[in-house]
Design an enzyme around this catalytic site. Structure first.
Site, PDB file in Angstrom:
ATOM      1  N   ARG A 164     -12.555 -29.926  -9.159  1.00 19.83           N
ATOM      2  CA  ARG A 164     -11.817 -28.848  -9.943  1.00 19.83           C
ATOM      3  C   ARG A 164     -10.413 -28.964  -9.281  1.00 19.83           C
ATOM      4  O   ARG A 164     -10.237 -28.563  -8.095  1.00 19.83           O
ATOM      5  CB  ARG A 164     -12.291 -27.545  -9.699  1.00 19.83           C
ATOM      6  CG  ARG A 164     -11.453 -26.548 -10.645  1.00 19.83           C
ATOM      7  CD  ARG A 164     -11.987 -25.188 -10.898  1.00 19.83           C
ATOM      8  NE  ARG A 164     -13.061 -25.162 -11.881  1.00 19.83           N
ATOM      9  CZ  ARG A 164     -12.726 -25.049 -13.289  1.00 19.83           C
ATOM     10  NH1 ARG A 164     -11.723 -25.089 -13.760  1.00 19.83           N
ATOM     11  NH2 ARG A 164     -13.775 -25.214 -14.216  1.00 19.83           N
ATOM     12  N   GLN A 221     -14.058 -15.603  -8.414  1.00 20.25           N
ATOM     13  CA  GLN A 221     -13.403 -15.503  -7.438  1.00 20.25           C
ATOM     14  C   GLN A 221     -14.095 -14.622  -6.292  1.00 20.25           C
ATOM     15  O   GLN A 221     -14.104 -13.463  -6.104  1.00 20.25           O
ATOM     16  CB  GLN A 221     -12.120 -14.578  -7.743  1.00 20.25           C
ATOM     17  CG  GLN A 221     -11.120 -14.370  -6.448  1.00 20.25           C
ATOM     18  CD  GLN A 221     -10.193 -15.441  -6.223  1.00 20.25           C
ATOM     19  OE1 GLN A 221     -10.105 -16.553  -7.075  1.00 20.25           O
ATOM     20  NE2 GLN A 221      -9.740 -15.581  -5.048  1.00 20.25           N
ATOM     21  N   ASP A 234     -22.034 -30.389 -12.720  1.00 23.89           N
ATOM     22  CA  ASP A 234     -21.912 -30.767 -11.127  1.00 23.89           C
ATOM     23  C   ASP A 234     -23.200 -30.394 -10.311  1.00 23.89           C
ATOM     24  O   ASP A 234     -24.221 -29.948 -11.377  1.00 23.89           O
ATOM     25  CB  ASP A 234     -20.643 -29.668 -10.831  1.00 23.89           C
ATOM     26  CG  ASP A 234     -21.037 -28.150 -11.054  1.00 23.89           C
ATOM     27  OD1 ASP A 234     -22.081 -27.807 -10.759  1.00 23.89           O
ATOM     28  OD2 ASP A 234     -20.079 -27.615 -11.591  1.00 23.89           O
ATOM     29  N   LYS A 282     -18.197 -33.427  -9.900  1.00 24.05           N
ATOM     30  CA  LYS A 282     -16.895 -32.707 -10.669  1.00 24.05           C
ATOM     31  C   LYS A 282     -15.954 -32.251  -9.538  1.00 24.05           C
ATOM     32  O   LYS A 282     -16.395 -31.576  -8.322  1.00 24.05           O
ATOM     33  CB  LYS A 282     -17.329 -31.515 -11.371  1.00 24.05           C
ATOM     34  CG  LYS A 282     -16.261 -30.523 -11.926  1.00 24.05           C
ATOM     35  CD  LYS A 282     -16.887 -29.569 -12.748  1.00 24.05           C
ATOM     36  CE  LYS A 282     -16.640 -28.159 -12.243  1.00 24.05           C
ATOM     37  NZ  LYS A 282     -17.243 -27.173 -13.326  1.00 24.05           N
ATOM     38  N   ASP A 327      -0.700   5.277 -24.316  1.00 25.91           N
ATOM     39  CA  ASP A 327      -0.281   4.409 -23.320  1.00 25.91           C
ATOM     40  C   ASP A 327      -0.799   2.791 -22.983  1.00 25.91           C
ATOM     41  O   ASP A 327      -0.428   2.295 -22.044  1.00 25.91           O
ATOM     42  CB  ASP A 327      -0.001   5.059 -22.090  1.00 25.91           C
ATOM     43  CG  ASP A 327      -1.404   5.631 -21.692  1.00 25.91           C
ATOM     44  OD1 ASP A 327      -2.191   5.328 -22.251  1.00 25.91           O
ATOM     45  OD2 ASP A 327      -1.130   6.324 -20.593  1.00 25.91           O
ATOM     46  N   HIS A 372     -22.163 -15.909 -11.133  1.00 30.99           N
ATOM     47  CA  HIS A 372     -21.564 -17.317 -10.696  1.00 30.99           C
ATOM     48  C   HIS A 372     -22.295 -17.817  -9.356  1.00 30.99           C
ATOM     49  O   HIS A 372     -22.804 -18.890  -9.249  1.00 30.99           O
ATOM     50  CB  HIS A 372     -20.259 -17.017 -10.411  1.00 30.99           C
ATOM     51  CG  HIS A 372     -19.601 -18.508  -9.896  1.00 30.99           C
ATOM     52  ND1 HIS A 372     -19.823 -19.557 -10.617  1.00 30.99           N
ATOM     53  CD2 HIS A 372     -18.961 -18.568  -8.828  1.00 30.99           C
ATOM     54  CE1 HIS A 372     -18.866 -20.423 -10.167  1.00 30.99           C
ATOM     55  NE2 HIS A 372     -18.430 -20.090  -8.868  1.00 30.99           N
TER      56      HIS A 372
END
Ligand code: R5P
Length: 288
Positions: free
Chosen positions: A186, A90, A160, A184, A33, A122
């Protein structure tokens, strides 16, 4: 015992060498599956160091399974190394109703870990999302290692202002050169606008330093500006060479001399290993 996730097999082997610990056998499988299955049939140690880059949904699930499998097999301590942490970008709800995905996955990973090691997440604040002790490794310094010794009047640029410290750390490790950054903006996941920096690139070798090359939009635009500005060779360096979609082609078409990344994401451009940094981070906590 070092336990590799499927995406981090070379790095896990290098870390096993660095720490002089055995490398665990691992079974990766998939049910009909589509569900993933990861197991450690021969695991036998008090401590597991699970090394798994989470560059896909499957890799995240596999990490959780490996953490659980080593506990089942008797590990008293689990150190989880996430060389490249997917979903980290995120790290806030940018619009009402959005998830903080980095927090959601960090909380899940922390349930199975006593300690966590991250490489250039990040944002460093992502460490706060883990309910576990977190050590952050900075790989900017090792990005200088694969660069040629004969860079002409080198200029180290970040795409950046947020990444200028990476460019400075890489310049410091290289030993000489100027640093500067582009401006920069986005507009979307693939649409970025780069404004050239003040530094004059004509006739110089330029090294662009970023934490990640994902779609390559940021880096290829920067290369384009440098090309117009008369730069000699342009090197694209990053900690995490994700190189999603057509990133590689964008960079080649933009005229890049060479792409240099680490093995946090295992690609053919992974020219330098972060294993010594991770080993040092683990040893430092061990001896604290
Ligand atoms: C952004 O904050 C990061 O530092 C990178 O510049 C970005 O994630 C690169 O993404 P892409 O390769 O898709 O332009």
């Amino acid at each position: 015992m070092i336990v590799p996730g499927a995406s981090s097999q070379a790095l896990a082997a290098a870390l096993a060498d660095e720490l002089d610990e055995p490398l665990s056998a691992v079974e990766y499988d998939r049910f009909p599956d589509g569900e993933t299955f990861a197991a450690v049939p021969e695991f036998d140690a008090d401590r597991a160091v699970v090394v798994a880059t989470t560059d896909s949904n499957d890799a995240w699930i596999e990490l959780l399974q490996l953490q659980d499998a080593v506990r089942e097999a008797g590990a008293a301590e689990v150190v989880t190394v996430i060389p490249y942490m997917g979903y980290a970008r995120q790290d806030k709800a940018f619009e009402p109703g959005q998830p903080v995905s980095a927090r959601a996955v960090a909380k899940a990973a922390a349930t199975g870990a006593d300690r966590v090691v991250l490489v250039n997440p990040h944002e460093d604040s992502i460490a706060d999302f883990f309910d576990a002790h977190v050590t952050i490794c900075d790989a900017a310094g090792v990005l200088a290692e694969p660069l040629p010794d004969d860079l002409v009047d080198p200029l180290f640029l970040s795409p950046d202002s947020g990444a200028v410290e990476l460019a400075e750390a890489t310049r410091d490790a290289y030993g000489t050169g100027e640093t500067d950054y582009f401006e920069k903006v986005r507009h979307s996941g693939t649409d970025v606008e780069i404004t050239p920096s003040d530094a004059e690139p004509a006739g110089r070798d330029v090294v662009i330093v970023d934490d990640i090359i994902a779609t390559g939009s940021t880096m290829s635009q920067a290369v384009g500006h440098l090309d117009k500005g008369g730069a000699a060779r342009v090197f694209a360096t990053c900690v995490h060479p994700l190189l999603a979609r057509d990133a590689r082609t964008k960079l080649e078409r933009a005229g890049i001399e060479r792409i240099v990344g680490t093995d946090t994401v295992e690609r053919d451009v992974s020219a330098v290993s972060v294993a010594p940094l991770i080993a040092a981070a683990i040893d430092a906590v061990d001896s604290a």
